[in-house]
Write an enzyme that holds these catalytic residues in place. Structure first.
Site, PDB file in Angstrom:
ATOM      1  N   SER A   1       0.853  -1.235  -0.023  1.00  0.00           N
ATOM      2  CA  SER A   1      -0.005   0.069   0.001  1.00  0.00           C
ATOM      3  C   SER A   1       0.942   1.135   0.030  1.00  0.00           C
ATOM      4  CB  SER A   1      -0.798  -0.110   1.171  1.00  0.00           C
ATOM      5  OG  SER A   1      -1.560   1.220   1.599  1.00  0.00           O
TER       6      SER A   1
ATOM      7  N   TYR B   1      -1.318  -0.510  10.773  1.00  0.00           N
ATOM      8  CA  TYR B   1      -1.864  -1.200   9.320  1.00  0.00           C
ATOM      9  C   TYR B   1      -0.237  -1.029   8.396  1.00  0.00           C
ATOM     10  CZ  TYR B   1      -3.282  -1.127   4.487  1.00  0.00           C
ATOM     11  OH  TYR B   1      -3.328  -1.696   3.287  1.00  0.00           O
TER      12      TYR B   1
ATOM     13  N   LYS C   1       2.579  -3.579   6.599  1.00  0.00           N
ATOM     14  CA  LYS C   1       2.741  -3.597   4.951  1.00  0.00           C
ATOM     15  C   LYS C   1       4.268  -3.523   4.942  1.00  0.00           C
ATOM     16  CE  LYS C   1      -1.410  -4.617   3.240  1.00  0.00           C
ATOM     17  NZ  LYS C   1      -1.481  -5.647   2.556  1.00  0.00           N
TER      18      LYS C   1
HETATM   19  C1  WQD Z   1      -9.400   9.593   0.812  1.00  0.00           C
HETATM   20  C2  WQD Z   1      -9.641  10.969   0.966  1.00  0.00           C
HETATM   21  C3  WQD Z   1      -9.746  11.740   3.325  1.00  0.00           C
HETATM   22  C4  WQD Z   1     -13.329   9.376   4.080  1.00  0.00           C
HETATM   23  C5  WQD Z   1      -6.787   4.595   3.020  1.00  0.00           C
HETATM   24  C6  WQD Z   1      -5.586   3.765   3.460  1.00  0.00           C
HETATM   25  C7  WQD Z   1      -4.773   3.192   2.188  1.00  0.00           C
HETATM   26  C8  WQD Z   1      -5.832   2.474   1.435  1.00  0.00           C
HETATM   27  C9  WQD Z   1      -6.944   3.507   0.886  1.00  0.00           C
HETATM   28  C10 WQD Z   1      -5.550   0.123   2.050  1.00  0.00           C
HETATM   29  C11 WQD Z   1      -8.692  11.777   2.089  1.00  0.00           C
HETATM   30  C12 WQD Z   1     -10.938  12.019   2.463  1.00  0.00           C
HETATM   31  C13 WQD Z   1     -12.325  10.237   3.474  1.00  0.00           C
HETATM   32  C14 WQD Z   1     -14.512  10.544   4.605  1.00  0.00           C
HETATM   33  C15 WQD Z   1     -13.401  12.478   3.546  1.00  0.00           C
HETATM   34  N1  WQD Z   1      -6.275   1.246   2.117  1.00  0.00           N
HETATM   35  N2  WQD Z   1     -12.279  11.407   3.360  1.00  0.00           N
HETATM   36  N3  WQD Z   1     -14.265  11.785   4.236  1.00  0.00           N
HETATM   37  O1  WQD Z   1      -6.993   7.655   3.826  1.00  0.00           O
HETATM   38  O2  WQD Z   1      -6.283   8.149   1.298  1.00  0.00           O
HETATM   39  O3  WQD Z   1      -6.285   5.712   2.098  1.00  0.00           O
HETATM   40  O4  WQD Z   1      -7.689   3.843   2.070  1.00  0.00           O
HETATM   41  O5  WQD Z   1      -4.712  -0.209   1.406  1.00  0.00           O
HETATM   42  O6  WQD Z   1      -3.722   2.278   2.977  1.00  0.00           O
HETATM   43  O7  WQD Z   1      -4.597   4.629   4.169  1.00  0.00           O
HETATM   44  O8  WQD Z   1      -8.247   6.807   1.546  1.00  0.00           O
HETATM   45  O9  WQD Z   1     -10.705   7.059   1.005  1.00  0.00           O
HETATM   46  O10 WQD Z   1     -10.088   7.043   3.661  1.00  0.00           O
HETATM   47  O11 WQD Z   1      -9.437   8.945   2.106  1.00  0.00           O
HETATM   48  O12 WQD Z   1     -13.107  13.518   3.449  1.00  0.00           O
HETATM   49  O13 WQD Z   1     -15.649  10.061   4.863  1.00  0.00           O
HETATM   50  O14 WQD Z   1     -10.875  11.582   1.429  1.00  0.00           O
HETATM   51  O15 WQD Z   1      -9.491  12.679   4.159  1.00  0.00           O
HETATM   52  O16 WQD Z   1      -8.350  12.957   1.855  1.00  0.00           O
HETATM   53  P1  WQD Z   1      -7.063   7.051   2.312  1.00  0.00           P
HETATM   54  P2  WQD Z   1      -9.700   7.431   1.914  1.00  0.00           P
END
Ligand code: WQD
Length: 356
Positions: free
Chosen positions: A124, A148, A152
């Site tokens: 990841s 997490y 990895k």
């Molecule tokens: C994306 C953007 C949030 C939810 C994570 C893991 C990564 C991978 C993918 C496993 C960010 C914003 C999110 C919400 C929001 N998983 N957001 N409101 O955090 O980039 O990555 O998931 O492998 O390892 O770290 O993904 O989709 O949670 O967030 O504003 O309800 O959307 O702040 O900018 P992230 P995400």
């Protein structure tokens, strides 16, 4: 000769199984359904019309895993099985270290015992921690910020040590950026337990009326509209990247790391707008405080995968949104809860999913 897919009932695993079957691979799927549903296994068969063997095995069950390797002629493994929620890993670090690291140790031990040394590992972009330079290449400094991500990172280091001890191994480590979307049949997709942690499934559940509004985690980041930027990649593009990595591992030994992203970043508000355009649905939102541990910007330099694997992500943001919406509309509650397979499944006993 078959390819073993661990975690094959999961979001990325199921999409990869579809593409492997479509490419005429013989596959064996393993999943303990701790973070997935058996219905996904049936949908893979429904989409492809192809049969395969499924084992309801937990990777921590060394005897069952060893028996499965004895029963089958496995040439390579794509290892998806594991837990992947950042917030959950902060609350339950021991569960994450045990599930992700010990299961990978067990898998590699059994693989070595059976002289199976081709491995594609699901890593990841979280291993990059807070990126200092953009776009992020495989040479960027590493530094996970949560349990997490640390699992990895530790597994990546374990795999490099394994290769140093036995250079017959051929290992591709794939660092995913932000997988979104679904197969265009709408039959398989992302089915998070409880309220989604990730942006896209949260948006689709707001659009379908299961959730009231999206909380946008902060709008004071150093970006054009102040909201976080990520590299969203269509899950089918990601799946196809695994087929290219599998081909590569079959050809030469060594350990190679590849970023699987599009190389383009979108902000949260840009993603909301793209989804509203693709779905025709309004997504009400409110700005709230930033989520602890979030980085402002994260998007890939995908050049190494382009040169090394002959792979690029082709699907654009509109298709990602259209396909995510189709899956959610067809499956308002994800995979049906009242699922059952053709036979009651016995731990450790493989059974055939499909027509003999
Ligand atoms: C994306 C953007 C949030 C939810 C994570 C893991 C990564 C991978 C993918 C496993 C960010 C914003 C999110 C919400 C929001 N998983 N957001 N409101 O955090 O980039 O990555 O998931 O492998 O390892 O770290 O993904 O989709 O949670 O967030 O504003 O309800 O959307 O702040 O900018 P992230 P995400």
């Amino acid at each position: 000769m078959a390819v073993l897919i661990t975690g094959g009932a999961g979001y990325i695993g199921s999409h990869t199984c579809v593409e492997l079957l479509n490419a005429n691979y013989e596959i064996i799927v393993l999943d303990n359904f701790s973070n997935s549903k058996p219905e996904a296994i049936k949908r893979i068969k429904e989409i492809t019309g192809r049969s395969f063997t499924f084992y309801p095995i937990d990777l921590l069950d060394e005897d069952s895993l060893d028996k499965m390797f004895r029963e089958n002629d496995i040439e390579a493994v794509i290892h998806f099985a594991g837990l992947k929620a950042v917030g959950e890993s902060i609350d339950f670090p021991l569960t994450y270290y045990s599930t992700n690291i010990i299961s990978t140790l067990t898998l590699c031990t059994i693989m070595q015992r059976h002289h199976v040394k081709n491995l594609v590992f699901s890593s990841s972009a979280t291993v990059y921690g807070t990126p200092e330079t953009f776009p992020i290449s495989e040479k960027n400094p590493l530094g996970a910020l949560n349990p997490y991500g640390r699992t990895k990172l530790m597994i990546e280091e374990m795999l490099k040590d394994l290769y140093q001890s036995d250079q017959d191994w051929s290992i591709s480590i794939l660092r995913y950026f932000n997988p979104v979307g679904a197969h265009d049949s709408g039959l398989i997709g992302e089915d998070p337990n409880g309220n989604p942690n990730n942006l896209m499934p949260y948006i689709t559940q707001v659009a379908i009326g299961k959730l009231n509004e999206l909380s946008v985690f902060g709008d004071q980041y150093p970006t054009a509209d102040g909201t976080g930027i990520r590299d969203y990649i269509h899950v089918v593009d990601l799946a196809l990247g695994h087929l290219k990595a599998l081909e590569k591992t079959a050809l030469s030994s060594g350990v190679e790391v590849y970023n699987l992203g599009t190389g383009k970043g979108y902000s949260v508000l840009e993603m909301v707008k793209a989804f509203e355009k693709a779905s025709g649905k309004q997504v009400p939102f409110k700005i709230v405080s930033p989520r602890p541990g979030d980085v402002a910007i994260c998007y890939a330099n995908p050049d190494k995968a382009k040169v090394g694997l002959g792979w690029i992500a082709k699907k654009q943001i509109d298709e990602m949104c259209e396909d995510a919406w189709r899956w959610q509309k067809k499956n308002p509650n994800g995979y049906s809860k009242n699922y059952n397979l053709d036979r009651p499944y016995l731990t450790g006993e493989g059974f055939f999913v499909g027509n003999k």
